[in-house]
Each structure stands twice: as C-alpha cells, then as structure tokens.
Write a protein that holds these residues in place. Sequence first.
Motif, PDB file in Angstrom:
ATOM      1  N   ARG A  83       0.825  -1.206   0.000  1.00  0.00           N
ATOM      2  CA  ARG A  83       0.000   0.000   0.000  1.00  0.00           C
ATOM      3  C   ARG A  83       0.862   1.260   0.000  1.00  0.00           C
ATOM      4  O   ARG A  83       0.580   2.230  -0.700  1.00  0.00           O
ATOM      5  CB  ARG A  83      -0.924   0.010   1.221  1.00  0.00           C
ATOM      6  N   HIS A  84       1.938   1.235   0.802  1.00  0.00           N
ATOM      7  CA  HIS A  84       2.816   2.402   0.858  1.00  0.00           C
ATOM      8  C   HIS A  84       3.568   2.598  -0.452  1.00  0.00           C
ATOM      9  O   HIS A  84       3.707   3.728  -0.944  1.00  0.00           O
ATOM     10  CB  HIS A  84       3.810   2.243   2.008  1.00  0.00           C
ATOM     11  N   ALA A  85       4.071   1.508  -1.032  1.00  0.00           N
ATOM     12  CA  ALA A  85       4.866   1.607  -2.257  1.00  0.00           C
ATOM     13  C   ALA A  85       4.054   2.180  -3.410  1.00  0.00           C
ATOM     14  O   ALA A  85       4.568   2.946  -4.229  1.00  0.00           O
ATOM     15  CB  ALA A  85       5.417   0.237  -2.635  1.00  0.00           C
TER      16      ALA A  85
ATOM     17  N   ASP B 254      -4.838   3.664  -0.909  1.00  0.00           N
ATOM     18  CA  ASP B 254      -5.570   3.850   0.335  1.00  0.00           C
ATOM     19  C   ASP B 254      -6.323   2.579   0.708  1.00  0.00           C
ATOM     20  O   ASP B 254      -6.726   1.798  -0.170  1.00  0.00           O
ATOM     21  CB  ASP B 254      -6.567   5.003   0.196  1.00  0.00           C
ATOM     22  N   GLN B 255      -6.543   2.399   1.997  1.00  0.00           N
ATOM     23  CA  GLN B 255      -7.198   1.184   2.464  1.00  0.00           C
ATOM     24  C   GLN B 255      -8.638   1.087   1.963  1.00  0.00           C
ATOM     25  O   GLN B 255      -9.174  -0.005   1.799  1.00  0.00           O
ATOM     26  CB  GLN B 255      -7.171   1.131   3.995  1.00  0.00           C
ATOM     27  N   ASP B 256      -9.291   2.237   1.718  1.00  0.00           N
ATOM     28  CA  ASP B 256     -10.671   2.215   1.250  1.00  0.00           C
ATOM     29  C   ASP B 256     -10.779   2.330  -0.273  1.00  0.00           C
ATOM     30  O   ASP B 256     -11.865   2.552  -0.811  1.00  0.00           O
ATOM     31  CB  ASP B 256     -11.487   3.325   1.924  1.00  0.00           C
ATOM     32  N   ASP B 257      -9.655   2.182  -0.966  1.00  0.00           N
ATOM     33  CA  ASP B 257      -9.642   2.226  -2.436  1.00  0.00           C
ATOM     34  C   ASP B 257     -10.147   0.890  -2.965  1.00  0.00           C
ATOM     35  O   ASP B 257      -9.716  -0.177  -2.521  1.00  0.00           O
ATOM     36  CB  ASP B 257      -8.211   2.491  -2.922  1.00  0.00           C
ATOM     37  N   ILE B 258     -11.039   0.917  -3.950  1.00  0.00           N
ATOM     38  CA  ILE B 258     -11.567  -0.307  -4.547  1.00  0.00           C
ATOM     39  C   ILE B 258     -10.460  -1.169  -5.139  1.00  0.00           C
ATOM     40  O   ILE B 258     -10.577  -2.396  -5.212  1.00  0.00           O
ATOM     41  CB  ILE B 258     -12.642   0.028  -5.625  1.00  0.00           C
TER      42      ILE B 258
END
Length: 454
Positions: free
Chosen positions: A302-304, A308-312
Amino acid sequence: MRKILVIGSGKSTSSLLKYLLDKSTAENLFITVGDLNLNAAKKLTGNHQNTKAILLDVFDDTSRTDAIKDADIVISMLPARFHIEVAKDCVLFGKHMVTASYVSPEMQALDADAKAKGLILMNEIGVDPGIDHMSAMQVLDRIRNNGGKVILFESFTGGLVAPESDTNLWNYKFTWNPRNVVTAGQGGAAKFLQEGTYKYIPYHHLFRRTEFLDIDGFGRFEAYANRDSLKYQSVYGLNNVKTLYRGTMRRVGFSRAWNIFVMLGMTDDSYTIDGSETMSYRDFINAFLTYSPTDSVELKLRHALKIDQDDIVWDKLTELDIFNADKKVGLKKATPAQILQKILMDSWTLDPHDKDMIVMYHKFGYEKDGKKHQIDASMVVLGEDQTYTAMAKTVGLPVAIATLAILNKKITSPGVQIPINKEVYEPILKELESFGVTFHEKEIPYLGYNPLNN
C-alpha cells in the motif's frame, strides 16, 4: 463429396464445425477433423455421418501431407506459429486454405505462388482480426462511395464475461488464452494517430491512458491502446486520416488495478524466479517489495503504490488471495508472468455455467459537403455455454462461412489475403446476421477526439 480438412480441435472449432455439419448434406460436404489429441477431435465430431476424426501431427510430414492431399480445402485452427507448414503444403498440392490468424511474413511470402496456382489463402477472418476488418471496411467503403472523406477511425474489441456471469470486482474472467492477457501490451510502445499527430504510449503507462465507451444496454467500458494501431492504415485506405486508434476493451476500473501488477514487475516474462516452486503467493508479492523488519507485506504494498485502504483497487487485490501464505506457486523456474497467470486462474477461470461476451465498437468520423459527421457502430455477442461460446461463435463462424464461399466459388480472388474486399465481407456479414452477429449503427454529432476543443 467435397472434402474439408479442419486441423485443430480447440475452443473456437465448435461453432465452425457445427455450421459445416448443418450444411453438410445440402452442400455435399465431408469434414475431417485432425488433431494431435484424437479424443478431443472425436468429442467434436460425435457420431455425425459426414465427419470423422483423425490423429494428425502437424510436425509429422507424412501425417500432415496425407491429410492435406485428400482435402479440397483446409482450415487451420492451430496456433498461429504452426500455420506456415500447412500453408506450404496447400500451395504445393493445390489446396485453398483458411485461417483466423494474422498474416505472418512467411505466409505473405507465399502470395506469388498462390496466385500462380489460383489458390486462395484467406487469413485474419476470425473476430479480431476478422469481423473487425469486415465491419469496418463495409462502413468505410460506404462513406467513400457516398462522397465522404474519412478523417477519424477508432476500433475496439474485448473478450469479456457476460453480465450474468460477472461475479468478481474486476468484472473480468479468462475467456481466451490467459497468457495473452497477462503479457498484453508488451514488446514496444503503443503507436497511433491523434488529430494528425503520432502518439506513443510506453508499456509502463499503457494502462493509465484509457478512454471510455458506452454501449446501449451494456453500460460503460474502457479501452487501452493496441501496440500498433497504424498496421492497417494503408490496407484500409486511411493514409490521410487524422485520427487512427485501435484498442482493447475492458470494464471500467480494470486497467487502473491491472497497472499495479505492471508497476511491480509481475507481468515480466523475460526472466525466471529462483525457488519459484516452493514460494507462496505471499512470498511472490513480497519478492517485489522492499525489506522491512516490521511492516507487513500488505502495508509495504500500500505504501509503495500509494493505495488507500478504502480504495476499490485494494479490494480487487485482496479478492485474488495474493497475500495467502499457504497457497504455493508450484511452478519450477517460472517467470513472474507465469506465476501471476497461475494466481489469476484461481479466481478468473470460468465456472461451468458461466457465459462469455464479445464486444466491438467502431467510430467513424468523416467530412462531406463541408460538414463533419460521425457514425458509431457496436456489436455484442453473448455465449450460449462453455462449448458454444461467444468467442467460438465470432471466430469460428466467419472461418466456416468463408470456407464454404470459397468452395462454392463465391470468393474467387487468389493469393494471400485478409477479408477487406466487398466480394468477401458483404456476403459473410450478411450471413452472420442470421446468427445474431449484428452491428447497431447510430449517427451522432461529430465530436472529434476531444469534444471540449470544439
């Protein structure tokens, strides 16, 4: 009886064979299906009195030549790289030949000999290439015959899953060769014409440069550019066109998510991964991420890639179970692309009752009497089941119809060719309509490539 030899009993042979067998009594046809897998050929031929299955190894000279010598016309449904051996024998023994694959340089080299013998070597007569050629040329010729000047041509095709079988977040399942999906777009920058300017999209940007298409009754799609949109510029008579773009269709959102795999390097097919057979899916993902003594594989990814955590997109990735530490790759000396294909086949393989869908969309822009006009044409074909798929229908039927037309001397122009002449496309498109393969045209105000500039 007139003898037709079909070499290859793959996925697209079903509709082809059914068409020929349905016509076999009235047209006095006997169809032989030859394949290295005799059981697969027998399954297709069944117990029909006008057909038989034979063992045929295209690399065994005796097996191949004996079968070709005994035929009046040959249909090659083999992988494209194997057509040339069949084609050489067809020219040698004076047999017509039909294939759905692209014309290779080796095939084109047979043109003079084929013409000298009055033989037809018909290629690119499946769906894409094939129906795209014929449907495009029909409209392009009509525009030009009515005094119009073509200034824009865009063409898009997609092999997708039917709406009722669309059950995952990617809105996609493998309806054809999975390897071609994983490696799509590689081998050079995409090249096309846009408003009179040559444009190029390198592979690492390909899936972020898409455009939207709306098809009545089926909603919105997106398309990314094919590798070389200019391949047919002169063939279609579009040397003076301002915009020429060919692309592949997917459901909206697919390309943005697929780009994650591209950026990580998982679609690379140029090297093998050490110890791939013992890797877990999670190990495979981690192999492309930086080392961290504290962060999880999920967090590093996710960082690389700034997801976002709520991204589809994140939900699409987790749906594929790519972070599973218990699932093993199980492939020795595998490339990243091969491993990714293995992972995707777990989720994207069609279920027994799933149906596929072929979508095609053309845009034609032209000038006439000082005014600009636009015609949009779309086609959607839905599969019946896992045997008579939309892909089998749209690949196999044009091949079969062309074969019978050549036998009946309705197509007579000799040489290595593709279906861009009226003699070929007009009767085939007309007959395809009776099988539900139809285009719906609508005239709309000319928008050009960017309507905001108008």
